[in-house]
Write a protein that holds these residues in place. Structure first.
Motif, PDB file in Angstrom:
ATOM      1  N   LEU A   1      -8.755  -4.550   2.788  1.00 40.86           N
ATOM      2  CA  LEU A   1      -9.406  -5.837   3.029  1.00 40.86           C
ATOM      3  C   LEU A   1      -8.448  -7.009   2.829  1.00 40.86           C
ATOM      4  O   LEU A   1      -8.872  -8.135   2.664  1.00 40.86           O
ATOM      5  CB  LEU A   1     -10.605  -5.984   2.091  1.00 40.86           C
ATOM      6  CG  LEU A   1     -11.592  -4.815   2.118  1.00 40.86           C
ATOM      7  CD1 LEU A   1     -12.517  -4.866   0.930  1.00 40.86           C
ATOM      8  CD2 LEU A   1     -12.386  -4.848   3.406  1.00 40.86           C
ATOM      9  N   TYR A   2      -7.148  -6.728   2.830  1.00 39.46           N
ATOM     10  CA  TYR A   2      -6.187  -7.801   2.558  1.00 39.46           C
ATOM     11  C   TYR A   2      -5.679  -8.450   3.838  1.00 39.46           C
ATOM     12  O   TYR A   2      -4.898  -9.401   3.777  1.00 39.46           O
ATOM     13  CB  TYR A   2      -4.997  -7.245   1.770  1.00 39.46           C
ATOM     14  CG  TYR A   2      -4.124  -6.311   2.573  1.00 39.46           C
ATOM     15  CD1 TYR A   2      -3.105  -6.824   3.374  1.00 39.46           C
ATOM     16  CD2 TYR A   2      -4.334  -4.938   2.564  1.00 39.46           C
ATOM     17  CE1 TYR A   2      -2.318  -5.991   4.141  1.00 39.46           C
ATOM     18  CE2 TYR A   2      -3.559  -4.099   3.328  1.00 39.46           C
ATOM     19  CZ  TYR A   2      -2.556  -4.635   4.111  1.00 39.46           C
ATOM     20  OH  TYR A   2      -1.801  -3.803   4.886  1.00 39.46           O
TER      21      TYR A   2
ATOM     22  N   GLY B   1     -13.195  -7.267  -3.306  1.00 37.43           N
ATOM     23  CA  GLY B   1     -11.949  -6.810  -2.699  1.00 37.43           C
ATOM     24  C   GLY B   1     -11.529  -7.732  -1.561  1.00 37.43           C
ATOM     25  O   GLY B   1     -10.346  -7.978  -1.356  1.00 37.43           O
ATOM     26  N   LEU B   2     -12.522  -8.270  -0.828  1.00 39.39           N
ATOM     27  CA  LEU B   2     -12.181  -9.229   0.225  1.00 39.39           C
ATOM     28  C   LEU B   2     -11.597 -10.496  -0.379  1.00 39.39           C
ATOM     29  O   LEU B   2     -10.675 -11.093   0.164  1.00 39.39           O
ATOM     30  CB  LEU B   2     -13.430  -9.572   1.033  1.00 39.39           C
ATOM     31  CG  LEU B   2     -13.622  -8.791   2.334  1.00 39.39           C
ATOM     32  CD1 LEU B   2     -15.010  -9.029   2.875  1.00 39.39           C
ATOM     33  CD2 LEU B   2     -12.609  -9.216   3.376  1.00 39.39           C
TER      34      LEU B   2
ATOM     35  N   SER C   1     -17.737 -12.603   3.630  1.00 36.56           N
ATOM     36  CA  SER C   1     -17.799 -11.961   2.317  1.00 36.56           C
ATOM     37  C   SER C   1     -18.796 -12.673   1.419  1.00 36.56           C
ATOM     38  O   SER C   1     -19.449 -12.035   0.588  1.00 36.56           O
ATOM     39  CB  SER C   1     -16.416 -11.894   1.681  1.00 36.56           C
ATOM     40  OG  SER C   1     -16.080 -13.121   1.130  1.00 36.56           O
TER      41      SER C   1
ATOM     42  N   TRP D   1      -6.414 -10.620   5.933  1.00 35.04           N
ATOM     43  CA  TRP D   1      -6.451 -12.057   6.189  1.00 35.04           C
ATOM     44  C   TRP D   1      -5.406 -12.810   5.381  1.00 35.04           C
ATOM     45  O   TRP D   1      -5.029 -13.922   5.707  1.00 35.04           O
ATOM     46  CB  TRP D   1      -7.827 -12.607   5.833  1.00 35.04           C
ATOM     47  CG  TRP D   1      -8.228 -12.281   4.430  1.00 35.04           C
ATOM     48  CD1 TRP D   1      -8.884 -11.151   4.014  1.00 35.04           C
ATOM     49  CD2 TRP D   1      -7.961 -13.032   3.252  1.00 35.04           C
ATOM     50  NE1 TRP D   1      -9.034 -11.179   2.658  1.00 35.04           N
ATOM     51  CE2 TRP D   1      -8.481 -12.315   2.164  1.00 35.04           C
ATOM     52  CE3 TRP D   1      -7.328 -14.264   3.007  1.00 35.04           C
ATOM     53  CZ2 TRP D   1      -8.375 -12.773   0.859  1.00 35.04           C
ATOM     54  CZ3 TRP D   1      -7.240 -14.710   1.710  1.00 35.04           C
ATOM     55  CH2 TRP D   1      -7.764 -13.962   0.652  1.00 35.04           C
TER      56      TRP D   1
ATOM     57  N   THR E   1      -3.309  -0.174  -2.038  1.00 37.81           N
ATOM     58  CA  THR E   1      -2.971  -1.595  -2.051  1.00 37.81           C
ATOM     59  C   THR E   1      -1.516  -1.787  -2.452  1.00 37.81           C
ATOM     60  O   THR E   1      -0.778  -2.564  -1.836  1.00 37.81           O
ATOM     61  CB  THR E   1      -3.872  -2.346  -3.047  1.00 37.81           C
ATOM     62  OG1 THR E   1      -5.223  -1.988  -2.800  1.00 37.81           O
ATOM     63  CG2 THR E   1      -3.705  -3.829  -2.912  1.00 37.81           C
TER      64      THR E   1
ATOM     65  N   ALA F   1      -8.158  -9.350  -2.116  1.00 38.42           N
ATOM     66  CA  ALA F   1      -7.151  -8.745  -1.246  1.00 38.42           C
ATOM     67  C   ALA F   1      -6.706  -7.368  -1.714  1.00 38.42           C
ATOM     68  O   ALA F   1      -5.575  -7.166  -2.134  1.00 38.42           O
ATOM     69  CB  ALA F   1      -5.944  -9.654  -1.095  1.00 38.42           C
TER      70      ALA F   1
ATOM     71  N   VAL G   1     -13.475 -15.055   7.330  1.00 45.05           N
ATOM     72  CA  VAL G   1     -13.495 -13.904   6.420  1.00 45.05           C
ATOM     73  C   VAL G   1     -14.313 -14.225   5.178  1.00 45.05           C
ATOM     74  O   VAL G   1     -15.144 -13.441   4.727  1.00 45.05           O
ATOM     75  CB  VAL G   1     -12.058 -13.508   6.033  1.00 45.05           C
ATOM     76  CG1 VAL G   1     -12.060 -12.566   4.850  1.00 45.05           C
ATOM     77  CG2 VAL G   1     -11.363 -12.876   7.200  1.00 45.05           C
ATOM     78  N   ASN G   2     -14.100 -15.427   4.630  1.00 42.35           N
ATOM     79  CA  ASN G   2     -14.766 -15.756   3.376  1.00 42.35           C
ATOM     80  C   ASN G   2     -16.244 -16.028   3.555  1.00 42.35           C
ATOM     81  O   ASN G   2     -17.029 -15.746   2.653  1.00 42.35           O
ATOM     82  CB  ASN G   2     -14.077 -16.939   2.708  1.00 42.35           C
ATOM     83  CG  ASN G   2     -12.839 -16.481   1.975  1.00 42.35           C
ATOM     84  OD1 ASN G   2     -12.919 -15.597   1.124  1.00 42.35           O
ATOM     85  ND2 ASN G   2     -11.707 -17.026   2.319  1.00 42.35           N
TER      86      ASN G   2
ATOM     87  N   ILE H   1     -16.354  -4.092  -2.331  1.00 46.59           N
ATOM     88  CA  ILE H   1     -15.948  -4.603  -1.015  1.00 46.59           C
ATOM     89  C   ILE H   1     -15.881  -6.135  -1.035  1.00 46.59           C
ATOM     90  O   ILE H   1     -14.926  -6.739  -0.547  1.00 46.59           O
ATOM     91  CB  ILE H   1     -16.924  -4.114   0.070  1.00 46.59           C
ATOM     92  CG1 ILE H   1     -16.807  -2.597   0.221  1.00 46.59           C
ATOM     93  CG2 ILE H   1     -16.672  -4.810   1.395  1.00 46.59           C
ATOM     94  CD1 ILE H   1     -17.863  -1.986   1.088  1.00 46.59           C
TER      95      ILE H   1
END
Lengths: 145, 493
Positions: free
Chosen positions: B225-226, B217-218, B169, B228, B282, B221, B165-166, B214
């Motif tokens: 996009l939270y 937000g990744l 992003s 993960w 959220t 979280a 994920v990271n 975005i």
């Protein structure tokens, strides 16, 4: 490499390596020192030096290379980082912002008029870190069963 | 020229490097990192005081004028967060001394923590968008290392997701920076703000603004996009989760705040409205997760998500009260999330499980732990004398002022559900028939209470000492509300 009972003989490979490794290291040093005015610098220089070590690893086994070079690559990485950071810390003593670099022209005995920049010291740190990290990765993976 | 504000970045960096040399000697590692962490707290406090008395501090790295060089900017917002970071770092070290196993300590745990703090402090102080990316990577690399250190099966599985994920992003971050550079031709945040104000925030810039939302937000979280976060934060030991929960998501929140108050603030009808609704969702999804689970670690993890939503709603509402409340809440949340994860760690140490159904009556054997947890829950939910109150009050007030009634009510309702979710732990875990009382009593919690007590004391002091803290917070909010203060400090026009 597939393990066979027949002992393979890489005398040509090993002999060539002994010569070529030195050429690669000298070229990498050339790249390292030419970084200020021409393409090159610490990163590519470090990778080149590491590639010479990798060639040695390919031609000989890990034990031989470790015994020959006798370097703890993790400590080498840390030393490189320390050198790079300390060049920045030096700025504290001259009352200028962090990482301010300076240079001067000096008359050296053999080389004549040479520009000496403190940025080279920073690059030396980068050079050592790149060698250290590359060799740590390759040796760790190589040693894992 | 002022080398003071490089110190919160330099000290963890140097410490981390020196610790590598002492890999074998754990005792020396502990002593050095403790001294460094204490110095870090003192220096961060000095920075806060300096910024308070003499305004925003800037440092032009390498003596290159902005916008050509990298500039470090310590405004009050960033300085407060750096102070909170160093306090969390210090207490996490105290907690780690007693809770981290020796094989982890031997494999560069303490350097990892130092590099994580370096990345977080750097991300708060930098005034350059690409430098922010670099500090993000420093922070993320150390977090990859800390999340997988120990190599249990869950850690390996979750770290793969987390890294995947990271990495995605981060790639998006580089792309967004490239777009922005192509449009404006600069990466310095203050200069970006000036350039965008001159050329007007066109549709293309609004797209880039959403792209940044975005990306951050990744990291931070927000919904949607939270996904993960719950799994990844579950895997590592409690002290690492505490560091992550208190610091990493907050860097994402900080970046959204910075970007949306300094650079893309010209089209609030579009960008800030999206941010407000994402914040509301959220909050909703955070509390749903928090009340659904019977796993104490998961409950607190979902509370991180709720808090991220609350803080961002304050920024999205964009009134003086809401922004001020958001700063209050951010600092409070860093402290209290640290305390809660330490508490969860202590509970797991005693009971050996994080499943709430497997133990009860803990207060009979560990009364101090029970009451500390009780105070922490009240503070988290925002009960008046404690630290969570004033932030939420101001955010709700600001939300009403901005006419966002629905979302402000969501924030209020979320407090109730947050209280329910943590009270559930207290009621089911600490009350009831004592299960295996003798066994729990025998479990040593030596040293684990000290960092919790420090953070709780801070949380209480923060709640009671609002009068004392408010000048600092309003100074931080002023900079966020009026970008020209920041720009003038950096570009010196």
């Amino acid at each position: 490499m597939k393990k066979t009972h027949v002992k393979t003989n890489d005398v040509i490979f090993q002999t060539v390596t002994k010569v070529v490794a030195f050429i690669i290291i000298i070229y990498s040093l050339h790249l390292f020192f030419s970084g200020h005015y021409t393409p090159g610098g610490g990163f590519i220089g470090g990778l080149m030096t590491a590639s010479a070590f990798v060639l040695m690893l390919l031609a000989f086994d890990i034990k031989t290379v470790v015994n020959t070079l006798q370097v703890d690559y993790i400590k080498l990485t840390a030393t490189g980082l320390l050198i790079a950071v300390l060049t920045g810390v030096g700025s504290f003593f001259f009352d200028v912002p962090f990482l301010t670099h300076t240079f001067d022209y000096v008359q050296l005995p053999l080389l004549g008029k040479t520009a000496l920049a403190t940025a080279v010291l920073f690059d030396l740190g980068v050079y050592l870190v790149v060698i250290g990290v590359t060799m740590t990765i390759i040796q760790t993976i190589g040693e894992t069963e | 020229m002022n080398n003071l504000i490089i110190l919160p970045i330099l000290i963890p960096l140097l410490t981390g490097i020196i610790l590598i040399f002492f890999q074998k000697n754990i005792r020396i590692q502990k002593v050095i990192s403790l001294i460094a962490a204490l110095t870090g707290v003192v220096i961060a406090a000095i920075v806060v005081q300096t910024v308070h008395t003499s305004g925003i501090q800037t440092l032009e790295i390498g003596n290159w004028q902005p916008p050509y060089g990298i500039v470090l900017v310590a405004d009050m917002y960033a300085s407060l967060l750096v102070l909170a970071t160093s306090i969390i770092g210090f207490t996490a070290l105290l907690f780690a001394f007693y809770s981290i196993s020796e094989d982890r300590e031997r494999f560069y745990f303490y350097p990892g923590v130092q590099f994580l703090i370096l990345g977080v402090s750097g991300a708060f102080f930098t005034g350059d968008l690409f430098n922010l990316f670099v500090f993000f990577e420093v922070m993320l690399m150390s977090s990859y290392m800390l999340i997988v250190l120990g190599s249990s099966k869950t850690q390996l599985r979750e770290s793969i997701k987390y890294i995947l994920v990271n990495v995605i992003s981060s790639a998006l971050f580089v792309i967004a920076v490239a777009y922005l550079y192509a449009v404006t031709g600069t990466l310095n945040m203050a200069d970006l703000s000036v350039k965008i104000a001159e050329m007007g925030q066109s549709g293309f810039l609004t797209v880039i603004a959403i792209l940044f939302l975005i990306i951050f937000g990744l990291k931070g979280a927000i919904f949607p996009l939270y996904f993960w976060l719950p799994g990844s934060y579950q895997a590592p030991p409690s002290v690492v989760t505490a560091l992550f929960g208190a610091l990493l998501t907050k860097v994402g929140v900080y970046s959204i705040t910075r970007v949306y108050t300094l650079i893309f603030y010209h089209e609030p009808g579009f960008t800030h409205q999206i941010l407000a609704w994402l914040a509301a969702l959220t909050i909703i999804f955070g509390v749903i997760g928090a009340i659904a689970y019977w796993d104490i670690k998961k409950i607190i993890i979902y509370n991180i998500i709720t808090a991220v939503g609350v803080i961002l709603f304050g920024i999205a509402a964009n009134t003086p009260n809401a922004v001020e409340g958001s700063v209050y809440y951010l600092v409070h949340d860093m402290i209290i999330k640290g305390a809660l994860f330490f508490l969860v760690g202590a509970i797991i140490t005693v009971t050996g499980t994080s499943n709430l159904r497997k133990f009860s009556g803990l207060i009979a054997s560990k009364p101090l732990l029970g009451w500390m947890f009780f105070i922490a829950t009240l503070s988290l939910a925002g009960i008046p004398p404690l630290s969570g109150f004033i932030g939420k009050l101001k955010i709700v007030q600001g939300g009403f002022e901005a006419g966002e009634y629905t979302i402000a009510f969501v924030v209020l309702l979320s407090s109730l559900l947050v209280l329910y979710s943590v009270m559930k732990i207290f009621i089911n875990g600490f009350w009831g028939e004592p299960s295996n009382e003798a066994e729990f009593k025998a479990k040593s919690t030596k040293g684990l209470y000290v960092p919790i007590a420090i953070l709780l004391a801070l949380s209480i002091a923060y709640g009671f000492g609002i009068e004392f803290i408010s000048p600092y917070i309003s100074q931080a909010a002023d900079t966020l509300l009026d970008p020209t203060i920041y720009i003038q400090a950096v570009l010196k026009e």
